[in-house]
Write an enzyme that holds these catalytic residues in place. Structure first.
Site, PDB file in Angstrom:
ATOM      1  NE  ARG A  16      -1.257   2.667   2.241  1.00  0.00           N
ATOM      2  CZ  ARG A  16      -1.062   4.020   2.822  1.00  0.00           C
ATOM      3  NH1 ARG A  16      -0.860   4.859   1.775  1.00  0.00           N
ATOM      4  NH2 ARG A  16      -0.392   4.253   3.805  1.00  0.00           N
ATOM      5  CG  ASP A  17       3.500   4.339   2.714  1.00  0.00           C
ATOM      6  OD1 ASP A  17       2.547   5.456   2.321  1.00  0.00           O
ATOM      7  OD2 ASP A  17       4.187   4.709   3.517  1.00  0.00           O
ATOM      8  CG  HIS A 207       4.619   4.794   8.670  1.00  0.00           C
ATOM      9  ND1 HIS A 207       3.916   3.734   7.842  1.00  0.00           N
ATOM     10  CD2 HIS A 207       4.972   5.521   7.540  1.00  0.00           C
ATOM     11  CE1 HIS A 207       4.243   3.964   6.496  1.00  0.00           C
ATOM     12  NE2 HIS A 207       4.910   5.321   6.505  1.00  0.00           N
ATOM     13  CG  HIS A 209       8.697   7.258   4.757  1.00  0.00           C
ATOM     14  ND1 HIS A 209       8.352   7.597   3.480  1.00  0.00           N
ATOM     15  CD2 HIS A 209       7.652   6.984   5.427  1.00  0.00           C
ATOM     16  CE1 HIS A 209       6.950   7.104   3.325  1.00  0.00           C
ATOM     17  NE2 HIS A 209       6.678   6.504   4.472  1.00  0.00           N
ATOM     18  CB  CYS A 240      10.638  11.344  -0.597  1.00  0.00           C
ATOM     19  SG  CYS A 240      10.227  12.866  -0.100  1.00  0.00           S
ATOM     20  CG  ASN A 249       7.314   3.146   3.780  1.00  0.00           C
ATOM     21  OD1 ASN A 249       6.618   3.553   4.421  1.00  0.00           O
ATOM     22  ND2 ASN A 249       6.952   3.243   2.470  1.00  0.00           N
TER      23      ASN A 249
END
Lengths: 308, 308
Positions: A16-17, A207, A209, A240, A249
């Site tokens: 997803r992310d 979470h 990055h 990004c 991530n």
């Protein structure tokens, strides 16, 4: 020395992310990735996002992806939902773990969902009620928790305001997102500490990055405060949007590598996860930023070269 | 919470350790890089290595490089020397800070200098005497301190044995090198702690590689034990000879970025250092692994994009 958790629960967010920030990939590739991940020992996978296809075309096939996934009995799959409409779709699809994102930065929240942070927080109670009525849980992810690419610094108070709003609205857990990799260890220590004081007992995941290389240092800072719930993305999928070529991530296999070497149990088979990171590279057709994917775990030795 | 040092002294090792693992570059490029670094606020630069040209062709022009460097009055330049012959060359060239490397792993030491670790330790007293007679100081860098690419684990006792040998031979300071990026925070905590107990008062610097992504996490672990001396390489110059495409040293601008954001003074101008990392990329003709070079510091904000 601070005591570290004995085990950590990693949520794999690559499908997803990660994929949301990459060029669109076919539905079959997403399904292949999710199914491969579910065979590594990972117990939580953020699988899809039920956003409007015009907003994020990469996630337009969420229903199709989910229908084709081979659901593993020991894996919990979650879905991101932007609003009531998305939550209805996710519940109808059978998801029991839902997430909603509110940005602590007003500018960032407006850019994402066209409303102020306070307006978004004001909608959480209705959303939580709907999700609970559907027999599911709702996590509030507070994004830009350590900084905003538009505004710069985001104060601890701004983040706590959103977190408190979520708690009052009845969300089941919190996660803090370092959306563009602006956290460093002292910032992590401060925000986690103040959150624990403000909202004792509220489950908190983090979470990070790796946009500026501090991802695992931030994890180590959080571990020392007892945090045992981290998001990561296989291969370091994602990027990004404001810095071409920058990392996304933290890579799942780097997280698992570091934790397991530190004696912290993740339940994940590192070699199997590295295999999936290789699959993710092939599916994306580009080199992913994961270092452990390149170098392998520290147990991978080599033959001595000729003496110099 | 553990107290962190108020300031950190970074040694820039890109011109030596970094370039040694890269394709050879012209003498003029090395000089340009060293001179640019000396204008960033960096106070220590590892400039050259006086090794035999057949062993490391990348460093064959050490004397030429050093003659052409514009020596900045507030910068200390150091040279790596493999043996007495190298130390004589370094002293003749005017260096006052010399370093010698001994690998804690026997296999690694044999591959590098064709003798056992104990044999190398046995030569340190003569070397230290020569260096001191020349009015210079000698640092012992213990490489493979957290693992060996050939042997795997390297025990704390193996490392301490070399460190104690160096101390007995009269070296002025120690550095531990994580040659192929096998350290994780708990390993750092253990080795630094035991070294402090075994050799109280001995200055100790740490040299991490980011081969497996844990470089800055290791720095954070060491900071909590009061370590205030770290090596780093501009742009993350360097690589791992056993893992094609893997990262080399931790990137200087990532280290400075993290430390300064944590309120730890490095004396380095981060924006100037990022400029030099860009120069290093142009000189090498390839993308370097530094994340902060791609994303910029966290103070670099952007304009909001259209709402989704």
């Amino acid at each position: 020395m601070n005591e570290l958790p004995q085990r950590v629960s990693m949520r794999e967010v690559g499908p997803r992310d990660g994929l949301q920030s990459e060029d669109p990939v076919p539905t079959a590739a997403k399904v292949e990735l999710i199914d491969a991940l579910s065979r590594t020992g990972v117990r939580r996978i953020e699988a899809v996002s039920f956003v409007h296809p015009r907003a994020i075309p990469q996630m337009a096939d969420a229903d199709d992806v989910w229908r084709q996934v081979t659901v593993a009995p020991d894996v919990t799959y979650s879905a991101l939902v932007p609003n009531v409409r998305g939550a209805q779709r996710a519940l109808a699809a059978g998801f029991t773990d839902l997430e909603v994102v509110v940005s602590a930065s007003d500018t960032h929240n407006r850019a994402n969902v066209n409303r102020s942070t306070d307006e978004s927080v004001g909608e959480l109670a209705e959303l939580a009620e709907l999700v609970h009525a559907g027999g599911a849980t709702l996590q509030l992810i507070v994004s830009t928790a350590w900084g905003c690419p538009y505004e710069g610094d985001v104060s601890v108070e701004q983040v706590l305001r959103v977190a408190r709003g979520g708690a009052a609205a009845g969300v089941d857990s919190l996660a803090y997102g370092d959306t563009t990799g602006m956290a460093t260890p002292t910032r992590v220590t401060r925000l986690v500490g103040e959150t624990r004081s403000a909202l004792p007992g509220m489950p908190l995941g983090l979470h990070f990055h790796n946009t500026r290389g501090t991802g695992l240092a931030n994890v180590y800072a959080a571990l020392q405060l007892g945090v045992d719930d981290f998001d990561a993305s296989v291969g370091g999928l994602g990027g990004c949007p404001y810095a071409p070529g920058a990392s996304g991530n933290i890579a799942s296999e780097e997280l698992v590598y570091m934790l397991e070497d530190m004696g912290i149990d993740t339940g994940v088979d590192l070699e199997a996860l590295i295999e999936v990171a290789g699959l993710a590279e092939r599916l994306m057709g580009r080199q992913l930023p994961s270092q452990v994917l390149r170098a392998g775990p520290r147990t991978r030795t080599t033959a001595p070269t000729a003496s110099a």
